[in-house]
Write a protein that holds these residues in place. Structure first.
Motif, PDB file in Angstrom:
ATOM      1  N   ASN A 125       0.867  -1.174   0.000  1.00  0.00           N
ATOM      2  CA  ASN A 125       0.000   0.000   0.000  1.00  0.00           C
ATOM      3  C   ASN A 125       0.901   1.220   0.000  1.00  0.00           C
ATOM      4  OD1 ASN A 125      -2.567  -1.389   0.329  1.00  0.00           O
ATOM      5  ND2 ASN A 125      -1.816  -1.889   2.357  1.00  0.00           N
ATOM      6  N   VAL A 126       0.800   2.057  -1.025  1.00  0.00           N
ATOM      7  CA  VAL A 126       1.633   3.253  -1.139  1.00  0.00           C
ATOM      8  C   VAL A 126       0.822   4.446  -0.654  1.00  0.00           C
ATOM      9  CG1 VAL A 126       2.880   4.743  -2.744  1.00  0.00           C
ATOM     10  CG2 VAL A 126       2.874   2.276  -3.083  1.00  0.00           C
ATOM     11  N   GLN A 127       1.463   5.246   0.202  1.00  0.00           N
ATOM     12  CA  GLN A 127       0.785   6.420   0.751  1.00  0.00           C
ATOM     13  C   GLN A 127       1.808   7.538   0.884  1.00  0.00           C
ATOM     14  OE1 GLN A 127      -0.899   5.680   4.589  1.00  0.00           O
ATOM     15  NE2 GLN A 127      -2.394   7.293   4.344  1.00  0.00           N
ATOM     16  N   PHE A 128       1.409   8.739   0.545  1.00  0.00           N
ATOM     17  CA  PHE A 128       2.280   9.899   0.641  1.00  0.00           C
ATOM     18  C   PHE A 128       1.698  10.880   1.645  1.00  0.00           C
ATOM     19  CE2 PHE A 128       2.743   8.168  -3.600  1.00  0.00           C
ATOM     20  CZ  PHE A 128       4.111   8.009  -3.691  1.00  0.00           C
ATOM     21  N   ALA A 129       2.568  11.438   2.458  1.00  0.00           N
ATOM     22  CA  ALA A 129       2.130  12.420   3.454  1.00  0.00           C
ATOM     23  C   ALA A 129       2.482  13.815   2.963  1.00  0.00           C
ATOM     24  CB  ALA A 129       2.819  12.157   4.783  1.00  0.00           C
ATOM     25  N   GLY A 130       1.583  14.733   3.179  1.00  0.00           N
ATOM     26  CA  GLY A 130       1.855  16.128   2.847  1.00  0.00           C
ATOM     27  C   GLY A 130       1.772  16.421   1.368  1.00  0.00           C
ATOM     28  N   GLU A 131       2.313  17.562   1.016  1.00  0.00           N
ATOM     29  CA  GLU A 131       2.237  18.040  -0.352  1.00  0.00           C
ATOM     30  C   GLU A 131       3.589  17.972  -1.057  1.00  0.00           C
ATOM     31  OE1 GLU A 131      -0.590  18.913  -1.907  1.00  0.00           O
ATOM     32  OE2 GLU A 131      -1.620  18.305  -0.078  1.00  0.00           O
ATOM     33  N   ARG A 132       4.506  17.209  -0.520  1.00  0.00           N
ATOM     34  CA  ARG A 132       5.845  17.097  -1.084  1.00  0.00           C
ATOM     35  C   ARG A 132       5.783  16.369  -2.427  1.00  0.00           C
ATOM     36  NH1 ARG A 132      10.743  14.112   2.104  1.00  0.00           N
ATOM     37  NH2 ARG A 132      12.441  14.933   0.859  1.00  0.00           N
ATOM     38  N   PRO A 133       6.388  16.930  -3.466  1.00  0.00           N
ATOM     39  CA  PRO A 133       6.381  16.254  -4.764  1.00  0.00           C
ATOM     40  C   PRO A 133       7.098  14.905  -4.692  1.00  0.00           C
ATOM     41  CG  PRO A 133       7.089  18.543  -5.001  1.00  0.00           C
ATOM     42  CD  PRO A 133       7.032  18.240  -3.526  1.00  0.00           C
ATOM     43  N   LEU A 134       6.600  13.939  -5.432  1.00  0.00           N
ATOM     44  CA  LEU A 134       7.168  12.598  -5.439  1.00  0.00           C
ATOM     45  C   LEU A 134       8.655  12.636  -5.793  1.00  0.00           C
ATOM     46  CD1 LEU A 134       6.952   9.536  -5.268  1.00  0.00           C
ATOM     47  CD2 LEU A 134       6.111   9.539  -7.615  1.00  0.00           C
ATOM     48  N   LYS A 135       9.021  13.451  -6.757  1.00  0.00           N
ATOM     49  CA  LYS A 135      10.424  13.539  -7.173  1.00  0.00           C
ATOM     50  C   LYS A 135      11.312  13.908  -5.980  1.00  0.00           C
ATOM     51  CE  LYS A 135      13.556  16.064 -10.178  1.00  0.00           C
ATOM     52  NZ  LYS A 135      13.709  17.144 -11.127  1.00  0.00           N
ATOM     53  N   ASP A 136      10.891  14.892  -5.186  1.00  0.00           N
ATOM     54  CA  ASP A 136      11.668  15.309  -4.014  1.00  0.00           C
ATOM     55  C   ASP A 136      11.769  14.185  -2.988  1.00  0.00           C
ATOM     56  OD1 ASP A 136      11.893  17.757  -5.239  1.00  0.00           O
ATOM     57  OD2 ASP A 136      10.445  18.765  -3.931  1.00  0.00           O
ATOM     58  N   ALA A 137      10.672  13.467  -2.798  1.00  0.00           N
ATOM     59  CA  ALA A 137      10.671  12.367  -1.830  1.00  0.00           C
ATOM     60  C   ALA A 137      11.621  11.253  -2.271  1.00  0.00           C
ATOM     61  CB  ALA A 137       9.253  11.825  -1.658  1.00  0.00           C
ATOM     62  N   VAL A 138      11.621  10.923  -3.556  1.00  0.00           N
ATOM     63  CA  VAL A 138      12.494   9.858  -4.058  1.00  0.00           C
ATOM     64  C   VAL A 138      13.957  10.279  -3.964  1.00  0.00           C
ATOM     65  CG1 VAL A 138      13.151   8.546  -6.115  1.00  0.00           C
ATOM     66  CG2 VAL A 138      10.733   8.828  -5.543  1.00  0.00           C
ATOM     67  N   VAL A 139      14.264  11.517  -4.339  1.00  0.00           N
ATOM     68  CA  VAL A 139      15.645  12.008  -4.248  1.00  0.00           C
ATOM     69  C   VAL A 139      16.119  11.976  -2.803  1.00  0.00           C
ATOM     70  CG1 VAL A 139      17.105  14.061  -4.500  1.00  0.00           C
ATOM     71  CG2 VAL A 139      15.573  13.386  -6.347  1.00  0.00           C
ATOM     72  N   SER A 140      15.284  12.404  -1.886  1.00  0.00           N
ATOM     73  CA  SER A 140      15.634  12.407  -0.473  1.00  0.00           C
ATOM     74  C   SER A 140      15.873  10.978   0.024  1.00  0.00           C
ATOM     75  CB  SER A 140      14.521  13.064   0.345  1.00  0.00           C
ATOM     76  OG  SER A 140      14.794  12.977   1.717  1.00  0.00           O
ATOM     77  N   TYR A 141      15.009  10.070  -0.354  1.00  0.00           N
ATOM     78  CA  TYR A 141      15.135   8.665   0.045  1.00  0.00           C
ATOM     79  C   TYR A 141      16.452   8.069  -0.460  1.00  0.00           C
ATOM     80  CZ  TYR A 141      14.330   3.624   0.131  1.00  0.00           C
ATOM     81  OH  TYR A 141      14.475   2.282   0.337  1.00  0.00           O
ATOM     82  N   LEU A 142      16.752   8.280  -1.735  1.00  0.00           N
ATOM     83  CA  LEU A 142      17.979   7.741  -2.307  1.00  0.00           C
ATOM     84  C   LEU A 142      19.225   8.377  -1.694  1.00  0.00           C
ATOM     85  CD1 LEU A 142      16.882   7.441  -6.049  1.00  0.00           C
ATOM     86  CD2 LEU A 142      17.102   5.600  -4.364  1.00  0.00           C
ATOM     87  N   THR A 143      19.158   9.668  -1.401  1.00  0.00           N
ATOM     88  CA  THR A 143      20.276  10.341  -0.759  1.00  0.00           C
ATOM     89  C   THR A 143      20.518   9.765   0.625  1.00  0.00           C
ATOM     90  OG1 THR A 143      19.817  12.359  -1.999  1.00  0.00           O
ATOM     91  CG2 THR A 143      21.152  12.597  -0.022  1.00  0.00           C
ATOM     92  N   ASN A 144      19.450   9.540   1.361  1.00  0.00           N
ATOM     93  CA  ASN A 144      19.581   8.948   2.696  1.00  0.00           C
ATOM     94  C   ASN A 144      20.171   7.540   2.631  1.00  0.00           C
ATOM     95  OD1 ASN A 144      18.635  11.194   4.010  1.00  0.00           O
ATOM     96  ND2 ASN A 144      16.514  10.494   4.037  1.00  0.00           N
ATOM     97  N   LEU A 145      19.761   6.755   1.651  1.00  0.00           N
ATOM     98  CA  LEU A 145      20.325   5.419   1.477  1.00  0.00           C
ATOM     99  C   LEU A 145      21.819   5.487   1.187  1.00  0.00           C
ATOM    100  CD1 LEU A 145      17.794   3.363  -0.680  1.00  0.00           C
ATOM    101  CD2 LEU A 145      18.431   2.967   1.687  1.00  0.00           C
ATOM    102  N   LYS A 146      22.200   6.399   0.319  1.00  0.00           N
ATOM    103  CA  LYS A 146      23.607   6.552  -0.046  1.00  0.00           C
ATOM    104  C   LYS A 146      24.436   6.964   1.179  1.00  0.00           C
ATOM    105  CE  LYS A 146      26.673   9.150  -3.081  1.00  0.00           C
ATOM    106  NZ  LYS A 146      26.781  10.230  -4.028  1.00  0.00           N
ATOM    107  N   ASN A 147      23.913   7.906   1.954  1.00  0.00           N
ATOM    108  CA  ASN A 147      24.646   8.406   3.131  1.00  0.00           C
ATOM    109  C   ASN A 147      24.708   7.372   4.254  1.00  0.00           C
ATOM    110  OD1 ASN A 147      25.135  10.812   1.831  1.00  0.00           O
ATOM    111  ND2 ASN A 147      23.349  11.820   2.703  1.00  0.00           N
ATOM    112  N   ALA A 148      23.723   6.487   4.317  1.00  0.00           N
ATOM    113  CA  ALA A 148      23.693   5.465   5.368  1.00  0.00           C
ATOM    114  C   ALA A 148      24.682   4.342   5.094  1.00  0.00           C
ATOM    115  CB  ALA A 148      22.289   4.898   5.513  1.00  0.00           C
ATOM    116  N   GLY A 149      25.038   4.155   3.844  1.00  0.00           N
ATOM    117  CA  GLY A 149      25.907   3.033   3.481  1.00  0.00           C
ATOM    118  C   GLY A 149      27.305   3.423   3.416  1.00  0.00           C
TER     119      GLY A 149
END
Length: 82
Positions: free
Chosen positions: A58-82
């Motif tokens: 089940n995919v759900q988005f919170a707030g009005e943040r554009p999907l592109k921004d959310a994906v970039v943020s997610y990938l950046t966090n993954l890169k920084n965590a590794g």
């Protein structure tokens, strides 16, 4: 697929067996991004509720943040965590 139709799909909760298994979705890499997005929507039928094998998604988005921004943020966090 219209915005109104997507909003209706978002508010549904189909049974596990009624969801498309995303493993069966095949996209043509020679198509443009817009054409691939349309091809994806046609095959998955409901981008908010699908499955991956036996896993119900089940995919759900919170707030009005554009999907592109959310994906970039997610990938950046993954890169920084590794």
């Amino acid at each position: 697929m219209t915005i109104e139709h997507l909003q209706q799909l978002r508010d549904t909760s189909p049974a596990h067996d009624d969801r498309v298994d995303i493993k069966t979705v095949h996209l043509d890499p020679n198509m443009s991004a817009a054409q691939r997005a349309e091809q994806y929507l046609q095959q998955v039928k409901n981008p908010y509720h699908f499955r991956v094998g036996d896993i119900t998604v089940n995919v759900q988005f919170a707030g009005e943040r554009p999907l592109k921004d959310a994906v970039v943020s997610y990938l950046t966090n993954l890169k920084n965590a590794g």
